[in-house]
Design a protein around this motif. Sequence first.
Motif, short mmCIF file in Angstrom:
data_model
loop_
_atom_site.label_atom_id
_atom_site.label_comp_id
_atom_site.label_asym_id
_atom_site.label_seq_id
_atom_site.Cartn_x
_atom_site.Cartn_y
_atom_site.Cartn_z
N LEU A 701 0.84 -1.25 0.09
CA LEU A 701 -0.04 0.01 -0.04
C LEU A 701 0.88 1.35 0.03
O LEU A 701 0.67 2.29 -0.68
N GLN A 702 1.99 1.30 0.79
CA GLN A 702 2.93 2.20 0.93
C GLN A 702 3.44 2.46 -0.46
O GLN A 702 3.88 3.86 -0.95
N GLU A 703 3.57 1.80 -1.33
CA GLU A 703 4.04 1.71 -2.74
C GLU A 703 3.13 2.46 -3.75
O GLU A 703 3.51 2.76 -4.94
N GLY A 704 1.83 2.71 -3.25
CA GLY A 704 0.90 3.24 -4.13
C GLY A 704 0.47 2.16 -5.14
O GLY A 704 0.04 2.46 -6.24
N ALA A 705 0.12 0.92 -4.66
CA ALA A 705 -0.17 0.08 -5.53
C ALA A 705 -1.90 0.26 -5.97
O ALA A 705 -2.14 -0.48 -6.96
N VAL A 706 -2.55 0.92 -5.17
CA VAL A 706 -4.28 0.90 -5.36
C VAL A 706 -4.68 1.23 -6.70
O VAL A 706 -5.27 0.86 -7.47
N PRO A 707 -4.00 2.63 -7.03
CA PRO A 707 -4.44 3.13 -8.36
C PRO A 707 -4.31 2.06 -9.35
O PRO A 707 -5.10 1.63 -10.77
N PRO A 708 -2.91 1.55 -9.91
CA PRO A 708 -2.83 0.58 -10.62
C PRO A 708 -3.82 -0.63 -10.70
O PRO A 708 -4.07 -1.20 -11.66
N LEU A 709 -3.64 -1.05 -9.65
CA LEU A 709 -4.63 -2.10 -9.31
C LEU A 709 -6.15 -1.92 -9.72
O LEU A 709 -6.82 -2.83 -10.45
N VAL A 710 -6.52 -0.80 -9.26
CA VAL A 710 -8.14 -0.47 -9.84
C VAL A 710 -8.18 -0.44 -11.19
O VAL A 710 -8.92 -1.01 -11.89
N ALA A 711 -6.93 0.17 -11.87
CA ALA A 711 -6.86 0.19 -13.51
C ALA A 711 -6.91 -1.19 -14.06
O ALA A 711 -7.66 -1.64 -15.03
N LEU A 712 -5.99 -2.01 -13.49
CA LEU A 712 -5.92 -3.45 -13.75
C LEU A 712 -7.12 -4.52 -13.67
O LEU A 712 -7.62 -5.16 -14.51
N SER A 713 -7.94 -4.00 -12.50
CA SER A 713 -9.21 -4.69 -12.16
C SER A 713 -10.40 -4.36 -13.25
O SER A 713 -11.23 -5.09 -13.47
N GLN A 714 -10.09 -3.14 -13.97
CA GLN A 714 -11.01 -2.71 -15.10
C GLN A 714 -10.61 -3.13 -16.47
O GLN A 714 -11.62 -3.28 -17.22
N SER A 715 -9.39 -3.12 -16.69
CA SER A 715 -8.93 -3.28 -18.40
C SER A 715 -8.08 -4.47 -18.50
O SER A 715 -7.60 -4.47 -19.51
N GLY A 716 -7.62 -5.05 -17.50
CA GLY A 716 -6.60 -6.08 -17.57
C GLY A 716 -7.51 -7.35 -18.27
O GLY A 716 -8.59 -7.58 -18.34
N THR A 717 -6.72 -8.33 -18.22
CA THR A 717 -7.24 -9.78 -18.88
C THR A 717 -8.14 -10.47 -17.51
O THR A 717 -8.10 -9.78 -16.55
N SER A 718 -8.56 -11.35 -17.79
CA SER A 718 -9.84 -11.93 -17.01
C SER A 718 -8.86 -12.37 -15.54
O SER A 718 -9.34 -12.15 -14.48
N ARG A 719 -7.75 -13.08 -15.87
CA ARG A 719 -7.05 -13.47 -14.57
C ARG A 719 -6.44 -12.19 -13.94
O ARG A 719 -6.50 -12.39 -12.64
N ALA A 720 -6.00 -11.31 -14.66
CA ALA A 720 -5.44 -10.14 -14.21
C ALA A 720 -6.48 -9.30 -13.45
O ALA A 720 -6.35 -8.96 -12.00
N LYS A 721 -7.80 -9.17 -13.78
CA LYS A 721 -8.76 -8.72 -13.10
C LYS A 721 -9.09 -9.33 -11.91
O LYS A 721 -9.28 -8.80 -10.81
N GLU A 722 -8.91 -10.75 -11.78
CA GLU A 722 -9.05 -11.42 -10.77
C GLU A 722 -8.51 -11.48 -9.47
O GLU A 722 -8.54 -10.92 -8.52
N LYS A 723 -7.07 -11.22 -10.15
CA LYS A 723 -6.01 -11.01 -8.84
C LYS A 723 -6.14 -9.52 -8.32
O LYS A 723 -5.93 -9.40 -7.31
N ALA A 724 -6.43 -8.71 -9.38
CA ALA A 724 -6.38 -7.25 -8.98
C ALA A 724 -7.64 -6.81 -7.92
O ALA A 724 -7.63 -6.13 -6.90
N GLN A 725 -8.77 -7.63 -8.17
CA GLN A 725 -9.81 -7.72 -7.48
C GLN A 725 -9.86 -8.16 -6.02
O GLN A 725 -10.25 -7.69 -5.04
N GLN A 726 -8.99 -9.43 -5.91
CA GLN A 726 -8.80 -10.02 -4.93
C GLN A 726 -7.87 -9.06 -3.94
O GLN A 726 -8.26 -9.11 -2.60
N LEU A 727 -6.97 -8.45 -4.34
CA LEU A 727 -6.14 -7.79 -3.84
C LEU A 727 -6.81 -6.55 -3.22
O LEU A 727 -6.91 -6.25 -1.80
N LEU A 728 -7.58 -5.77 -4.11
CA LEU A 728 -8.43 -4.68 -3.48
C LEU A 728 -9.33 -5.17 -2.49
O LEU A 728 -9.48 -4.31 -1.42
#
Length: 744
Positions: A701-728
Amino acid sequence: MGVEKVLRCLSNSFSRFIHLVTFGVPKNLPCQKEYKDIANLLKLFKGIIDNIDDAHIHSDEILFKEFEELDLAVNEAREFIENWGFHKSKICGIVQSRQVIVKIQSYSIKICQTVYRSLESSSSSTSTSTLSDIQHCMEEFESLKMEIASEKLDEALKCICEGKVPPLEHLIEIIELLHLSSSQELIRESIAVEKENDKVNEPDQINHIADLVFHIRETMVNLESLKAIDGVRIPSYFICPLSLQLMFDPVIVATGQTYERDSIQKWLNHGLIRCPVTRQTLSHTNLIPNYTVKALIANWCDENRIKVNRASDHPDKAEDSTSRDLIQMVGDFDPSIQSTHLTPRSSFEVENGFDRQSFQKSNHPSPEESCSHSRSGSTSTAVSSERLCELSSEMASDCQISSPSSKTSGFSPWMPGKQHHSSNSMGEIVTNGGNRNYPRTISLPSNSSPNELTTSSHVQQLVNDLSSPSNETQTKAASELRFLAKHNMENRIIIGESGAIQPLLSLLHSNSKMTQEHAVTALLNLSINGNIKSMIAEAGAIEPLIFVLETGNTCAKENAAAALFSLSLLEEYRVKIGQSGAIRPLVDLLGSGTLRGKKDAATALFNLSIFHENKARIIQAGAVKYLVELMDPATQMVDKSVALLSNLSTISEGCLAIAREGGIPLLVEVVETGSQRGKENAASILLQLCLNSPKYCRLVLQEGAVPPLVALSQSGTSRAKEKAQQLLSHFRSQREKASGRGKS
């Protein structure tokens, strides 16, 4: 049974056969002309039999036996025609038709001869016209000829029976005569032959037919590779041996052979459990994406501005520079396309995009893969995962070689100042992103051609030379075997069956670095063949390869790493390699090798990391430090690094090492700016870290992971979205827990 009754039965069988051929022959029945000719001859023969006074025929056991055999043959032919269908094998149909027609011909001639002699010697007068009719019928049967396709098949199968490869012109004629030039027809024929395997009483015959189909497929792949797309030839090792098309979604089966997913899935859907090329029984039916081949094809398409139209799977010239987006093929360990055919397993797990599902590779053959004539083992003409070994060493780009000095090897097999390059080699396989900074070029011996077919006697002499007391002779022999095995699959078979493996392994301990290099590269090239790969492994290759990995020159080390990867495709050797001390020198190569060496090492380590116990060994050998360093985009190793780290992060020691080596900031950067493949793996690693420890979660979280993870959860591949959503989701739950503790 009396002669009269036997003749009546035979006459009835003739009538049924004649009626069937006259009115009920399927349009696609093989040997139609021959069956019609036989029907006309049997009609003539029937007239003779019906008019013969059986009292004038001497009854004996031999004649009765011939009548019965002819009756059986005619009924066998009739049943064959009645049971013929579109799903049947054309080749098997012609072979079976030839056999039954020859039977009818043979017994008819014998009976004609016996009856003629019997009537001629009868005390009763027999009309001259009857004897003349029998003589004419006999001559007509003797003049019966089989169609040219039958003759060509017979010649080709005789070659295979003798352990030889049918001449190319015969194979091409068979392809044309049987209309097997279309990919669908060839797939249908391959499936039909495999299904016949369980029905025939002569397993040797069906094995020879399967060998013939293999050679036909191989010929078609080579012919397809000669076709050009706007002047660009498709490398044969990028063509699926079943579909005969440029592979779009290459997958590996249990034998290690690579196919286009749709084609091999169709094969499996027919209930077939043998590998089409090797004909080995598949230990499982999982289809493992071959990311390496996928990446190589993508790079080749990208370089040549060729796009693949998924609807037809036919390549076309790209209209613009967005071919990579059109193809959607990336990286060696691309997790973006998941196998839907994987089943959970306890020990062989990978979380690099496979969600803890089985990732297995085993005994293989390859693009030019080969097949032993006995078919007792394995054998391609399609790119298999082993092809990576060849692509990552000899074919993709060999180490740049200068003429060896007399001090090193005592001879110079290369013509000075002259370079020879394979015409069907890709020359330089582009690396990730199309970079060409680290090509390997190769100088062939002046008297060698990489596609040249050798002879058993010549190879035997070279094998004998490997044990010569002269280092110069040894080096020259190893060099020539290296190049003979480079592209030609038949040469690999000949070399493997000539006893070359053990002396080549012995030369891995040679004091001459050049001898050592030629020997290890020859073994690498030979390992492309599945049977020979097993022979190399069983001959105790692991320890000598590790020795080369530790002591060889740059090129030898790289090819030793690639050879270890090749052997690791045999499941049991994946475990043995990890237990034999190979991991540390592979990690050393990962840290200090050339770019090619680092990639070879990463590939081998990735495959070894599939076995759970090897993960800890890789971490203990210090691989994580190098992998974190290689996440720098300037190294051109980001995707490979995060792929391997994704596997290692599934154990707590891996998470600890990644965090300790400062990997978290780089992983967040990959999530933000990396490739689709890299983003998926990076997100997967971050998820493992956060699940492993709240401390790591805070660092992420300190590295500012939330914005890129939010973007990935919306525009990544199905697996990328899944991992990003699980992280968030995990971040939210951690916040809620912290908030609850604060209120209390």
